[in-house]
Scaffold this motif. Sequence first.
Motif, PDB file in Angstrom:
ATOM      1  N   PRO A  12       0.835  -1.201   0.000  1.00  0.00           N
ATOM      2  CA  PRO A  12       0.000   0.000   0.000  1.00  0.00           C
ATOM      3  C   PRO A  12       0.870   1.251   0.000  1.00  0.00           C
ATOM      4  O   PRO A  12       1.990   1.245   0.518  1.00  0.00           O
ATOM      5  N   THR A  13       0.372   2.318  -0.559  1.00  0.00           N
ATOM      6  CA  THR A  13       1.225   3.472  -0.840  1.00  0.00           C
ATOM      7  C   THR A  13       0.941   4.711  -0.018  1.00  0.00           C
ATOM      8  O   THR A  13       1.742   5.638  -0.028  1.00  0.00           O
ATOM      9  N   LEU A  14      -0.191   4.785   0.683  1.00  0.00           N
ATOM     10  CA  LEU A  14      -0.579   6.034   1.330  1.00  0.00           C
ATOM     11  C   LEU A  14      -0.606   5.911   2.849  1.00  0.00           C
ATOM     12  O   LEU A  14      -1.058   4.901   3.385  1.00  0.00           O
ATOM     13  N   THR A  15      -0.143   6.951   3.522  1.00  0.00           N
ATOM     14  CA  THR A  15      -0.365   7.051   4.960  1.00  0.00           C
ATOM     15  C   THR A  15      -1.795   7.539   5.165  1.00  0.00           C
ATOM     16  O   THR A  15      -2.470   7.963   4.226  1.00  0.00           O
ATOM     17  N   ILE A  16      -2.253   7.509   6.402  1.00  0.00           N
ATOM     18  CA  ILE A  16      -3.628   7.944   6.658  1.00  0.00           C
ATOM     19  C   ILE A  16      -3.803   9.429   6.347  1.00  0.00           C
ATOM     20  O   ILE A  16      -4.862   9.854   5.863  1.00  0.00           O
ATOM     21  N   PRO A  46       6.540  -0.823   8.896  1.00  0.00           N
ATOM     22  CA  PRO A  46       7.561  -0.506   9.900  1.00  0.00           C
ATOM     23  C   PRO A  46       7.105   0.638  10.800  1.00  0.00           C
ATOM     24  O   PRO A  46       6.364   1.525  10.385  1.00  0.00           O
ATOM     25  N   ARG A  47       7.559   0.605  12.045  1.00  0.00           N
ATOM     26  CA  ARG A  47       7.226   1.628  13.044  1.00  0.00           C
ATOM     27  C   ARG A  47       5.730   1.710  13.312  1.00  0.00           C
ATOM     28  O   ARG A  47       5.213   2.752  13.724  1.00  0.00           O
ATOM     29  N   ARG A  48       5.018   0.617  13.000  1.00  0.00           N
ATOM     30  CA  ARG A  48       3.582   0.534  13.278  1.00  0.00           C
ATOM     31  C   ARG A  48       2.779   1.588  12.537  1.00  0.00           C
ATOM     32  O   ARG A  48       1.727   2.047  12.990  1.00  0.00           O
ATOM     33  N   VAL A  49       3.248   1.977  11.364  1.00  0.00           N
ATOM     34  CA  VAL A  49       2.541   2.954  10.536  1.00  0.00           C
ATOM     35  C   VAL A  49       1.604   2.223   9.596  1.00  0.00           C
ATOM     36  O   VAL A  49       2.015   1.288   8.897  1.00  0.00           O
ATOM     37  N   GLY A  50       0.338   2.627   9.565  1.00  0.00           N
ATOM     38  CA  GLY A  50      -0.630   2.018   8.675  1.00  0.00           C
ATOM     39  C   GLY A  50      -0.508   2.559   7.265  1.00  0.00           C
ATOM     40  O   GLY A  50      -0.295   3.761   7.061  1.00  0.00           O
ATOM     41  N   HIS A  51      -0.614   1.663   6.285  1.00  0.00           N
ATOM     42  CA  HIS A  51      -0.519   2.063   4.880  1.00  0.00           C
ATOM     43  C   HIS A  51      -1.788   1.655   4.141  1.00  0.00           C
ATOM     44  O   HIS A  51      -2.334   0.573   4.361  1.00  0.00           O
ATOM     45  N   TYR A  52      -2.238   2.538   3.265  1.00  0.00           N
ATOM     46  CA  TYR A  52      -3.496   2.353   2.544  1.00  0.00           C
ATOM     47  C   TYR A  52      -3.230   2.322   1.043  1.00  0.00           C
ATOM     48  O   TYR A  52      -2.263   2.911   0.554  1.00  0.00           O
ATOM     49  N   GLY A  53      -4.126   1.625   0.314  1.00  0.00           N
ATOM     50  CA  GLY A  53      -3.962   1.486  -1.119  1.00  0.00           C
ATOM     51  C   GLY A  53      -5.110   2.087  -1.913  1.00  0.00           C
ATOM     52  O   GLY A  53      -6.003   2.731  -1.363  1.00  0.00           O
ATOM     53  N   PRO A  54      -5.112   1.865  -3.234  1.00  0.00           N
ATOM     54  CA  PRO A  54      -6.155   2.414  -4.113  1.00  0.00           C
ATOM     55  C   PRO A  54      -7.558   1.975  -3.738  1.00  0.00           C
ATOM     56  O   PRO A  54      -8.521   2.712  -3.946  1.00  0.00           O
ATOM     57  N   GLY A  55      -7.695   0.756  -3.189  1.00  0.00           N
ATOM     58  CA  GLY A  55      -9.018   0.275  -2.807  1.00  0.00           C
ATOM     59  C   GLY A  55      -9.631   1.110  -1.704  1.00  0.00           C
ATOM     60  O   GLY A  55     -10.852   1.345  -1.698  1.00  0.00           O
TER      61      GLY A  55
END
Length: 241
Positions: A12-16, A46-55
């Motif tokens: 996934p490419t985006l942060t919140i 990494p570092r418990r950062v959530g990542h979001y994608g196009p969906g």
Amino acid sequence: MTTDTDSATGEPTLTIDELAARAGITVRTVRFYGTKGLIPPPVIGPRRVGHYGPGHLARLNLIEELQHQGMTLAAIERYMEQLPADLSHHDLAIHRAVVASWAPDTVETVTPQELRRRAGRALSEEDVARLTAMGIVRPEGDAFRVDSGLLRLAVRLLDVPLSQEAILAAREVMIEHSRAAARELSRLFRSEVSERAEEDVKSLSAHMQPIVVQALLTTFQRSLREEVHQWLTGSEEGRPA
């Protein structure tokens, strides 16, 4: 629900924060939709950062369209629950197109700040010039007249690797052929109801419009897929071994 990933990295490419900016909403709203199950959870990196994608973005855009139609949160939850869990962001965009087709034509005057908020991203002078050339935005003093129904689509086109001339030519092709299809379908339906009462005509129109819109979108999607497949297959066959 599945999480769409970047085709190059598989992640996934985006942060919140980036997702919220793209969708034109707040981070708090993104989290709220997550607790309601309207969007899938992020992939934790990494570092418990959530990542979001196009969906995720496609679902947020669909939710926005449903809200524009006046649906309550409970109704939106029911609508989203009925969608197959494995829908791709392309399929979700088709759903959004169907929903948006019922929205009235909306042209509004907005400030530059509001234009950027609705676009979900920063807009350079060149971006605004391209949106103006597409007929989506028209400068009006210190403000802009904006076709709200088409703004998000036009903003996505800013990142498509096509020349402005090609985009405008494609727009003319779609307008020309959609009008031709509307004329032919209207002529066909008129011949069917010419002898019927006014109430029967209104009833037929109300029932046929959503069917026709869905049929046109589905048919076009399949035709385009076939054309691209033939094009790519032909290109591969023409390459030297």
